[in-house]
Design a protein around this motif. Structure first.
Motif, PDB file in Angstrom:
ATOM      1  N   MET A   1      43.448  42.608  39.280  1.00 45.83           N
ATOM      2  CA  MET A   1      44.229  43.494  40.225  1.00 45.83           C
ATOM      3  C   MET A   1      45.663  43.347  39.714  1.00 45.83           C
ATOM      4  O   MET A   1      46.076  42.611  38.957  1.00 45.83           O
ATOM      5  CB  MET A   1      44.253  42.818  41.612  1.00 45.83           C
ATOM      6  N   CYS A   2      46.314  44.654  40.046  1.00 50.79           N
ATOM      7  CA  CYS A   2      47.730  44.735  39.497  1.00 50.79           C
ATOM      8  C   CYS A   2      48.444  45.384  40.640  1.00 50.79           C
ATOM      9  O   CYS A   2      47.800  46.233  41.546  1.00 50.79           O
ATOM     10  CB  CYS A   2      47.578  45.564  38.332  1.00 50.79           C
ATOM     11  N   ASN A  79      43.467  48.420  37.044  1.00 47.44           N
ATOM     12  CA  ASN A  79      42.020  48.499  37.252  1.00 47.44           C
ATOM     13  C   ASN A  79      41.492  49.212  38.405  1.00 47.44           C
ATOM     14  O   ASN A  79      42.104  49.282  39.333  1.00 47.44           O
ATOM     15  CB  ASN A  79      41.606  46.855  37.717  1.00 47.44           C
ATOM     16  N   SER A 136      37.767  49.844  29.856  1.00 48.76           N
ATOM     17  CA  SER A 136      37.808  49.218  31.322  1.00 48.76           C
ATOM     18  C   SER A 136      38.153  50.337  32.134  1.00 48.76           C
ATOM     19  O   SER A 136      38.497  51.360  31.939  1.00 48.76           O
ATOM     20  CB  SER A 136      39.228  48.356  31.153  1.00 48.76           C
TER      21      SER A 136
HETATM   22  C1  LIG Z   1      42.474  43.921  33.019  1.00 47.97           C
HETATM   23  C2  LIG Z   1      43.794  44.746  33.323  1.00 47.97           C
HETATM   24  C3  LIG Z   1      43.895  45.034  34.882  1.00 47.97           C
HETATM   25  C4  LIG Z   1      44.039  43.845  35.637  1.00 47.97           C
HETATM   26  C5  LIG Z   1      43.158  43.889  36.807  1.00 47.97           C
HETATM   27  O1  LIG Z   1      43.262  44.618  37.687  1.00 47.97           O
HETATM   28  N1  LIG Z   1      42.483  42.841  37.135  1.00 47.97           N
HETATM   29  C6  LIG Z   1      41.639  42.669  38.160  1.00 47.97           C
HETATM   30  C7  LIG Z   1      40.292  42.152  37.729  1.00 47.97           C
HETATM   31  S1  LIG Z   1      39.353  42.594  39.154  1.00 47.97           S
HETATM   32  O2  LIG Z   1      38.962  43.889  38.775  1.00 47.97           O
HETATM   33  O3  LIG Z   1      40.127  42.383  40.393  1.00 47.97           O
HETATM   34  O4  LIG Z   1      38.174  41.550  38.909  1.00 47.97           O
HETATM   35  C8  LIG Z   1      43.799  45.998  32.458  1.00 47.97           C
HETATM   36  C9  LIG Z   1      45.107  46.804  32.792  1.00 47.97           C
HETATM   37  C10 LIG Z   1      45.348  47.567  31.186  1.00 47.97           C
HETATM   38  C11 LIG Z   1      43.993  47.133  30.607  1.00 47.97           C
HETATM   39  C12 LIG Z   1      44.026  47.286  28.839  1.00 47.97           C
HETATM   40  C13 LIG Z   1      44.489  48.828  28.743  1.00 47.97           C
HETATM   41  C14 LIG Z   1      44.492  48.983  27.047  1.00 47.97           C
HETATM   42  C15 LIG Z   1      43.036  48.917  26.519  1.00 47.97           C
HETATM   43  C16 LIG Z   1      42.459  49.873  27.029  1.00 47.97           C
HETATM   44  C17 LIG Z   1      40.979  49.774  26.537  1.00 47.97           C
HETATM   45  O5  LIG Z   1      39.973  50.828  26.854  1.00 47.97           O
HETATM   46  C18 LIG Z   1      40.331  48.473  26.675  1.00 47.97           C
HETATM   47  C19 LIG Z   1      41.226  47.185  26.373  1.00 47.97           C
HETATM   48  C20 LIG Z   1      42.579  47.355  26.977  1.00 47.97           C
HETATM   49  C21 LIG Z   1      43.523  46.390  26.085  1.00 47.97           C
HETATM   50  C22 LIG Z   1      42.427  47.034  28.342  1.00 47.97           C
HETATM   51  C23 LIG Z   1      42.219  45.801  28.916  1.00 47.97           C
HETATM   52  C24 LIG Z   1      42.409  45.637  30.375  1.00 47.97           C
HETATM   53  O6  LIG Z   1      41.524  46.256  31.005  1.00 47.97           O
HETATM   54  C25 LIG Z   1      43.754  45.899  30.768  1.00 47.97           C
HETATM   55  C26 LIG Z   1      44.635  45.036  30.499  1.00 47.97           C
END
Ligand SMILES: C[C@H](CCC(=O)NCCS(=O)(=O)O)[C@H]1CC[C@H]2[C@@H]3CC[C@@H]4C[C@H](O)CC[C@]4(C)[C@H]3C[C@H](O)[C@]12C
Length: 324
Positions: A1-2, A79, A136
């Protein structure tokens, strides 16, 4: 989450919390004006706007989580599980692979209006960056100093929603998040007299009772309401450091302490970093979970007519100012 926020005060500020149970090797990354981008749709750009933000560099490519360009335009990816839909490529020029969206927009656009034009017939496609970084499910907030936009690519196509609150969290789709705000229209920083009875003398025994009912949990809908309310009621000081401080307090109202959000197998989601980019100057401020001291990287302190990515590893060690 963000949670991502766009905030107007002495300058325009844009930033986010990144909440996750594991961390990437992210760092602050500057992409200078002549770094070559070869997009999947065949377009190559070697002269473009410079940008600064948080990214993982893989194979000399900046995978941005959030960034701002030298024109003051910002984008953050958050996300959006189960709803994001990226189409298979059909090799048409209006395609953008999901991992390219941030550099694609920030290299070429100055304003939200230009982004709307650029994305008019766009299709977000599902080519992954690499086996190490598969796709993602994301949605995005784009902001300039005048307005914000939410970009959602759903099964039924690409949606560009005006975002009047300048806040984005996660699910559900943005129109539902906005509608849900109606349920909180009674909230107020003031404690009003009771409205429903003239005979019961219900005492306002505490300050802050006008805000009772404000969600305090970490679900995405609750964080959306809480961040909107905190941002809307937040004072500005027309003083850059004080306004940046306010910005981090807004993000702090929805931050995640280790332990609060159990995602299974003894993993807990927590706020890995909080960022605030002063988009007027291109200065990127951040703090991390272990280090609440502010760190800043200035776009303006680097020469940007170059081709090579610049990266600044995060300062994550706890920093204490010893007074005596
Ligand atoms: C996970 C994060 C969101 C945090 C979140 O919301 N966490 C809740 C988890 S839960 O849903 O609650 O279980 C998101 C936000 C930005 C994203 C990057 C964007 C660039 C790149 C795009 C590529 O295509 C894939 C890899 C890549 C490095 C991405 C990895 C990951 O996806 C990042 C970090």
């Amino acid at each position: 989450m963000c949670t991502a926020i766009s905030f107007n005060a002495s300058h325009h500020f844009f930033g986010r919390n990144l909440d996750l149970d594991y961390t990437f090797n992210q760092e602050v990354v500057i992409t200078p004006k002549n770094y070559p981008f070869n997009f999947k749709n065949g377009q190559s750009i070697t002269q473009h706007y410079a940008m600064i933000g948080m990214a993982v560099i893989s194979n000399d490519y900046p995978l941005y989580f959030d960034a701002t360009n030298d024109q003051g335009l910002s984008v953050a990816g958050l996300n959006y599980p189960k709803n994001a839909y990226y189409a298979p490529s059909t090799n048409t020029p209006n395609e953008i692979a999901s991992f390219e969206l941030i550099p694609y927009l920030l290299t070429q656009c100055k304003t939200v209006e230009e982004v709307k034009t650029k994305l008019k017939n766009a299709i977000i496609t599902n080519q992954p960056f690499s086996p190490e970084f598969p796709n993602s499910p994301l949605h995005w907030m784009v902001s300039d100093k005048d307005s914000s936009l939410t970009i959602e690519s759903d099964k039924d196509g690409l949606h560009l929603y005006n975002n009047p609150v300048g806040v984005l969290t996660n699910n559900p789709p943005f129109p539902m998040q906005l509608f849900n705000l109606n349920n909180y229209r009674h909230l107020s920083p003031k404690t009003y007299d009771t409205l429903f009875s003239e005979t019961l003398h219900l005492d306002s025994y505490s300050n802050g009772m006008g805000g009772m009912g404000l969600p305090g949990d970490l679900s995405s809908m609750s964080r959306f309401v809480r961040a909107c309310y905190t941002k809307e009621t937040c004072l500005t000081f027309q003083c850059v450091p004080k306004d940046i401080n306010q910005f981090f307090h807004i993000l702090g109202s929805v931050e995640q302490t280790k332990g609060l959000c159990d995602v299974g197998e003894e993993h807990y989601e927590y706020t890995i970093y909080s960022s605030c980019c002063d988009t007027t100057t291109g200065s990127y401020y951040y703090k991390t979970y272990d280090n609440s001291q502010l760190n800043v990287v200035h776009l303006a302190n680097e020469s940007l007519d170059t081709q090579t990515l610049l990266s600044y590893p995060l300062v994550t060690e706890t920093s204490v100012h010893h007074v005596n």
